[in-house]
Design a protein around this motif. Sequence first.
Motif, PDB file in Angstrom:
ATOM      1  N   ALA A  82       0.841  -1.202   0.000  1.00  0.00           N
ATOM      2  CA  ALA A  82       0.000   0.000   0.000  1.00  0.00           C
ATOM      3  C   ALA A  82       0.873   1.248   0.000  1.00  0.00           C
ATOM      4  O   ALA A  82       0.648   2.193  -0.773  1.00  0.00           O
ATOM      5  N   GLU A  83       1.898   1.255   0.842  1.00  0.00           N
ATOM      6  CA  GLU A  83       2.798   2.408   0.908  1.00  0.00           C
ATOM      7  C   GLU A  83       3.598   2.552  -0.387  1.00  0.00           C
ATOM      8  O   GLU A  83       3.817   3.674  -0.871  1.00  0.00           O
ATOM      9  N   GLU A  84       4.032   1.430  -0.943  1.00  0.00           N
ATOM     10  CA  GLU A  84       4.816   1.479  -2.181  1.00  0.00           C
ATOM     11  C   GLU A  84       3.974   2.047  -3.328  1.00  0.00           C
ATOM     12  O   GLU A  84       4.455   2.865  -4.122  1.00  0.00           O
ATOM     13  N   CYS A  85       2.713   1.631  -3.406  1.00  0.00           N
ATOM     14  CA  CYS A  85       1.843   2.118  -4.481  1.00  0.00           C
ATOM     15  C   CYS A  85       1.524   3.607  -4.292  1.00  0.00           C
ATOM     16  O   CYS A  85       1.492   4.377  -5.265  1.00  0.00           O
ATOM     17  N   GLN A  86       1.285   4.016  -3.054  1.00  0.00           N
ATOM     18  CA  GLN A  86       1.019   5.436  -2.783  1.00  0.00           C
ATOM     19  C   GLN A  86       2.220   6.291  -3.167  1.00  0.00           C
ATOM     20  O   GLN A  86       2.079   7.374  -3.752  1.00  0.00           O
ATOM     21  N   GLN A  87       3.415   5.794  -2.853  1.00  0.00           N
ATOM     22  CA  GLN A  87       4.632   6.525  -3.197  1.00  0.00           C
ATOM     23  C   GLN A  87       4.786   6.631  -4.714  1.00  0.00           C
ATOM     24  O   GLN A  87       5.141   7.698  -5.239  1.00  0.00           O
TER      25      GLN A  87
END
Length: 521
Positions: free
Chosen positions: A378-383
Amino acid sequence: MQVAEIPHNEQDRLKALLKLQILDTEPDATFDAITSLAATLFQVPIVLVSLIDAQRQWFKSKQGLDVCQTDRKLAFCAHAILQSDVFIVEDAAQDERFAANPLVCAIPNIRFYAGCPLIDANGFALGTLCLIDRKPRQMTEQDKAVLRKLAVLVMDRLKEHKQKLQTEHKLQLLDLLLDSIPDALVACDSDGHLEQFNKVARDWHGVDVRKCEAELWSHHYNLYEENGHTVLPVERIPLLRAFHGETVVGQTICIKSKGQAPRWVSCRGEQLKTRSGQLLGALVLMHDISEQKQLEQMKTDFISTVSHELRTPITAISGGLDLVINQVLGPIPDKALAMLKVASQNSKRLQLLVNDLLDMEKLSAGKMDFYLQPCDLAEECQQAIAQNQPYADKFGVQLRILNTEPVRMQLDSHRLQQVLSNLLSNAIKYSTAGAEVTLGYTQVQDKIRIEVKDSGEGIPLHFQEKIFQRFAQADGSDSKAKSGTGLGLAISKAIIESMGGCIGFHSVPGEGTVFFCDFPL
């Protein structure tokens, strides 16, 4: 003494006999078994399988007689082949046709003779199965029936001999054809044992087929991985892969036979089965790509050298242009500033190309470092969305993330961002203004799938098979506006595979494209 007449179809009969290629061949136990059985059943001292040649009768099998042939003019069998059924002489000494025959008057002192003609499928009488006794005898109808059945067995053996010869001829022709192939060919039988090397394979390996266990093939035949250093594991041997049901296409291995330069070959192989599905074995063709590999290495070395030599000056040029454009060194006229911005953009494109070339070189050489650690998708995609939205704004494209629930995986965050940025930038470039590009992830069976989806023009069908090749770019009327290095997807594929995943896509021209990366859980 009466000499037998010549059959009306003699020339054709002789051709049929010669076509069998059985005259003057070595004794055969299958024929001898029949004559031995006949001698026992009829209690006669002499039994022959006699074949009538142009000037002689020749014995393929003989019981109780030392000679291998006699003059055709003396042959009782020359009379027998004129008959359609068993020819019987009960007492040759009392028969005016044979009384003066040397074979009656002297050794072997024939008195009784019974010969059943050996008639082939075309009606040609090739010879006889005959019984001989030194005393007069008679035959019952039952005796005749038994002799006919034994003659049928002889004809079956003759047919088998012909079929065996035909098979041998076909195998010889096949060997000649296989040896004429410019590629190496190796094959194994239904038990997985090596069966066939053609001439090229023998030359490449320096040896012929050896009877050894599959575990020793790499050692005996000097098989290595494409890098030329790692001994090829048993499960990677192309012939064994094909034998176990895999379709081998384009596997590159290295052969390092003693006294020869290393040879790189591209392998293609598959199982061999009968029409009914019975396993016959497996076959692999190996095409020499050593010259191609050398050219690729030269190209790689050249690109590597040029890239390293360009990297430092390009970085300096790009940095210097940024300083001038930002007027750190003083004010710049508007016209000059516009030209400097164009120069800066082009220097950055050149810098991107050099970086991609260096990444490709590292990946090809296995020198790129990966630092796998727990990451939240989730964090990787948001970044990734945040980093690429400014680029999307230039095209009027909106980026949207589909997932927010945390999923932990062992990945290299930096390299994953590199791949996602490439996939997102491609989706943005090929989307129309006002369109949406989505990024999300789902669980598919025992793996996590990350997807980048656009609703753009899709990938042309003719280009889809080349999409992951180096420097591959689809043709298009606005290709300059969408141009890149042509290395992004090749690099992305190598990165994903280096992290234990795989990459693929679905695309329908005119309806958009979905690129996905799968990672095992």
